[in-house]
Design a protein around this motif. Structure first.
Motif, short mmCIF file in Angstrom:
data_model
loop_
_atom_site.label_atom_id
_atom_site.label_comp_id
_atom_site.label_asym_id
_atom_site.label_seq_id
_atom_site.Cartn_x
_atom_site.Cartn_y
_atom_site.Cartn_z
N ILE A 194 -7.77 6.82 4.84
CA ILE A 194 -7.14 7.32 3.60
C ILE A 194 -7.50 8.80 3.40
N ALA A 195 -8.77 9.13 3.64
CA ALA A 195 -9.22 10.51 3.44
C ALA A 195 -8.50 11.47 4.38
N ASP A 247 -5.57 -0.51 -0.67
CA ASP A 247 -5.47 -0.20 -2.09
C ASP A 247 -6.54 -0.90 -2.92
N LEU A 253 0.84 -1.19 0.00
CA LEU A 253 0.00 0.00 0.00
C LEU A 253 0.87 1.24 0.00
N GLY A 304 -4.78 -7.85 -8.97
CA GLY A 304 -4.01 -6.96 -8.12
C GLY A 304 -2.57 -7.42 -8.02
N VAL A 340 -10.48 -2.83 -7.02
CA VAL A 340 -11.55 -1.85 -7.24
C VAL A 340 -11.10 -0.51 -6.70
N PRO A 341 -11.63 0.59 -7.27
CA PRO A 341 -11.31 1.89 -6.67
C PRO A 341 -11.72 1.86 -5.20
N ARG A 342 -10.93 2.50 -4.35
CA ARG A 342 -11.22 2.44 -2.90
C ARG A 342 -12.64 2.89 -2.57
N THR A 343 -13.14 3.86 -3.35
CA THR A 343 -14.49 4.38 -3.10
C THR A 343 -15.57 3.36 -3.38
N GLY A 383 -14.98 -0.19 -12.37
CA GLY A 383 -13.84 0.63 -12.80
C GLY A 383 -12.51 0.08 -12.30
N GLY A 384 -12.49 -1.18 -11.90
CA GLY A 384 -11.28 -1.77 -11.34
C GLY A 384 -10.48 -2.55 -12.35
N ALA A 385 -9.64 -3.45 -11.84
CA ALA A 385 -8.74 -4.23 -12.70
C ALA A 385 -8.89 -5.71 -12.42
#
Lengths: 500, 500
Positions: free
Chosen positions: B244-245, B378, B159, B418, B347-350, B413-415
């Protein structure tokens, strides 16, 4: 390299159909400014075209293919290795109209930008979100992110944060046949071969980047900058080694020598001590307590190595002033000589002191003036050889000195380029670090993207293998300093194998 | 995939001439252990050879070429995507004898290792110098650094520190013709195309890595680990987002769900609260003061999100105990079901909370048991689908559930991957993220290294383009789950284009 052929009227008319009259440059007097970049080499393009979208770039590449013309992508033209110089009468695709910030995802810290966006503008545009874009070349007020991709640009803060390739998540590129494709993604990880990585630093030879997904970082809570003056370069070098040996990775660690101090004094009047032979800038950032502890360690080490004067900056205004001489140093060399040749080599940190002494010796032997300003923390040196371009003998000595300095870097176990790329400047030195197998593997990669078998080549083009940015990177493509009368036979780096 | 052809006696004798009798495995009963890796797929090799040097690897590749045999490089065989499964009756080159630490340069923080070195051993060997090697896959006590290169492996601490590719400076590789070459160097920067980057994560398809120059990092002054239990997954997910924020990048941020807690309890008796639905591990490191401040922030956020219990660890022994359940989780799944299929998506963290809910729904719909343990920081999720491999229906449902989970990651929107790679497992899903142009560009890269024109191929080999690790990464190479009776027609991911 200097023969001029203007574009045919049918090429001009095809290009005009795509972008409109005002975005095709073809008159000889208008083309002059596109002969140059930030290096000492130059060559004339046959035409320049300024597209407004990725789709237009794709169409232009197809048109150039039909007309058998080479293509050179250009950002702000700040390349220091000749990366943007259009050899072989290329058509230049200037990407300066593609400046949009397409998307910002603040939570996931990703931005998608167009290649013509100026480096500094991105950090400015995301500043209100508490974010910034890390790679910060000295030319960041001018250079474009697309150009940064081409050269895998670095900058003072790359010591802690890494160079361009560490911050690029994905790329949209136009390939040799004009097709658009996407490499990588917007996540840290993606699947398949890392073609994103192969593109970053490929100096415009594999395709044209039209969109870039970059990682943004949160701005540090606290930044503390320190500037220390030393009576010898050795004392400054030892300070650098001790800071690193203490287990710290400062966000920046930069050094300037006496010649550089002489150049910046009349410009910025920093008033450094008259006996100072070296000035060091150290910056630490992070959470407040951590910064305080690191600051104390740095100041201790500076004092132990006999720092004559130490200045500190906590707020943005004072910090900008403290950095002013470093960031303006290269421009200030104009006070010492009409032209400079900024060499770019990397040495192991442990060899820094030794290689700097060799640079001094080379300057004395060849009777050239060398000023040093560089990223000391990661061993990326930037000796600036100062000369008068109207004196052919001075030019030759400057280029020879550059060759010898690069040889010294390689001999010390270093690398040919820290962040400026190979371009025209260093291609003759590639055999110093790569054997024939290595160069052939690179050539195979280019072939994979471009194709090169003669039957694929349109009429009038000797080899499609050099479709993009011809004559760059690989040995034998061009002669560094040809514009000043240097020939391939004028000199060649010693210790190299047989090559052309 | 399961037909067995034994190696010819002339191949065995050629191999024996290079490495000696005891390092060539060819008897069917001895070959059995090389049919598998950590994935659910399997296939038999025709022979296994264990070289002791890069030069021997080079000779073996030349011999395999002469005999028209495919080649698969193997480390510890811990691949979770089928990376080490020898399709097409390959000759396996097991690199487990190449375990040397060739060189350590403590000042410049570089080590050169052989590919068979076990990941954790490197950190242990440089520990007395205050250094460590950052990538730490869960299998780090077993997996090799060569295998990590192939799959571009990650781990809990990636991370903050990045995955394998961020720590590899250079590679010595054996190419398709058996020649040895070197990509990259021992400096952060090097010149020419980034072929080092293209090799890392190429899953053994471009060549065989024989030496690796890696970056070492200084061990942090202070490490503080925290473990917090929550009554809902949502509360744990929100905690991750808030950490994270807050602008922090903890050195690790890991989550386990209730099924994973159930699996680890009987093994390690951690005594987590009976009502806990999620356990989070957060680790911060750095200078003492900075760690204290970050610890306070993390504890605040955990408490605000209703943490039921918080445990902390400052010293190595307590920390190892705290991490024990996370690092042993995958092995502990054996208490719930005979076999697991560990999915790997990003995946995006959101979108973490949303995708985790979808994983739950998929498990309910397909009636499979899913346990979650993953790198929350991540967005790299690892749903483990638990099943009984003797029940064909369960196998099919497990593979179908994996496909649906990966589709959900991509849709968010992820991959696709990992850190486990594509291998056999995910090749059918490649068209979810890559179009034909993308796949063709990748295929061109492979061709650049391997060659593929039929006239280049030795007799008996259909295409040199698959010389190394055939049938992997690209769609159509193999069928995931074929060993369990799955066929290409059994299912295909929805939403994909036409592909085979």
């Amino acid at each position: 390299m200097s023969s001029k052929t203007l574009a045919s009227s049918s090429l001009i008319s095809d290009l005009t159909n795509v972008v409109g009259d005002q975005y095709v440059v073809w008159k000889p007097e208008d083309l002059l400014v596109y002969e140059y970049d930030g290096s000492i080499d130059k060559a004339p393009p046959q035409a320049v075209v300024l597209p407004s979208s990725a789709e237009e770039v794709s169409q232009i590449v197809k048109i150039a293919n039909r007309h058998g013309a080479y293509i050179v992508a250009r950002g702000a033209g700040t390349s220091l290795s000749g990366g943007a110089v259009p050899l072989r009468n290329s058509v230049v695709i200037a990407l300066t109209r593609l400046t949009n910030l397409i998307e910002v995802d603040a939570v996931n810290r990703v931005a998608i930008v167009e290649p013509g966006m100026i480096n500094l503008h991105l950090s400015q545009k995301v500043s209100h979100l508490g974010l910034f874009y890390a790679p910060d070349p000295a030319s960041q007020k001018t250079c474009t992110i697309g150009g940064n991709i081409g050269e895998n640009a670095g900058g003072p803060h790359c010591l802690a944060l890494g160079v361009t390739t560490n911050h690029v998540l994905g790329l949209e590129v136009v390939l040799a046949d004009g097709s658009l494709t996407w490499f990588g993604g917007t996540q840290r990880e993606s699947s398949g071969y890392d073609l994103r990585g192969a593109f970053v630093g490929s100096e415009g030879t594999l395709g044209i980047v039209t969109k870039i997904a970059v990682r943004l970082l949160p701005k540090p809570e606290t930044i503390h900058s320190m500037l220390a003056a030393f009576t010898t370069m050795d004392a400054a070098s030892d300070t650098v080694s001790e800071i690193i040996a203490a287990g710290m990775v400062p966000s920046a660690l930069e050094m300037m020598d006496r010649n550089t101090i002489d150049a910046v004094e009349p410009f910025y009047h920093p008033g450094y001590p008259a006996e100072a032979q070296a000035v060091l800038i150290v910056e630490v950032d992070g959470l407040k307590e951590s910064v305080e502890e690191q600051t104390e360690t740095v100041l201790d080490i500076c004092n132990r190595n006999g720092a004559m004067e130490i200045r500190e900056a906590d707020d943005e205004e004072t910090r900008d002033k403290l950095w002013q001489t470093r960031k303006g140093a290269i421009g200030a060399y104009g006070t010492i000589a009409p032209t400079y040749y900024l060499v770019d080599g990397v040495v192991p940190r442990t060899k820094l002191r030794e290689v700097l002494q060799q640079v001094d010796q080379i300057a004395v032997e060849l009777d050239v003036t060398v000023a040093n300003v560089f990223h000391a923390g990661d061993g990326n040196i930037h000796p600036a050889i100062l000369f008068n371009e109207r004196n052919p003998e001075e030019v030759k000595q400057a280029i020879l000195a550059g060759a010898k300095i690069l040889e010294a870097c390689v001999a010390a176990g270093g690398a040919l380029s820290g962040e400026h790329g190979i371009g025209i400047e260093k291609q003759a030195y590639m055999p110093l670090v790569f054997n024939e197998d290595d160069l052939e593997a690179m050539s195979r990669l280019r072939t994979a993207f471009i194709g090169e078998s003669p039957e694929d080549a349109p009429i009038g083009v000797p080899s499609l293998g050099e479709r993009f940015n011809p004559g760059k990177v690989f040995p034998g493509g061009a002669v560094h300093g040809e514009a000043y009368g240097i020939t391939a036979e004028s000199f060649r780096p010693t210790g190299t194998q047989d090559w052309q």
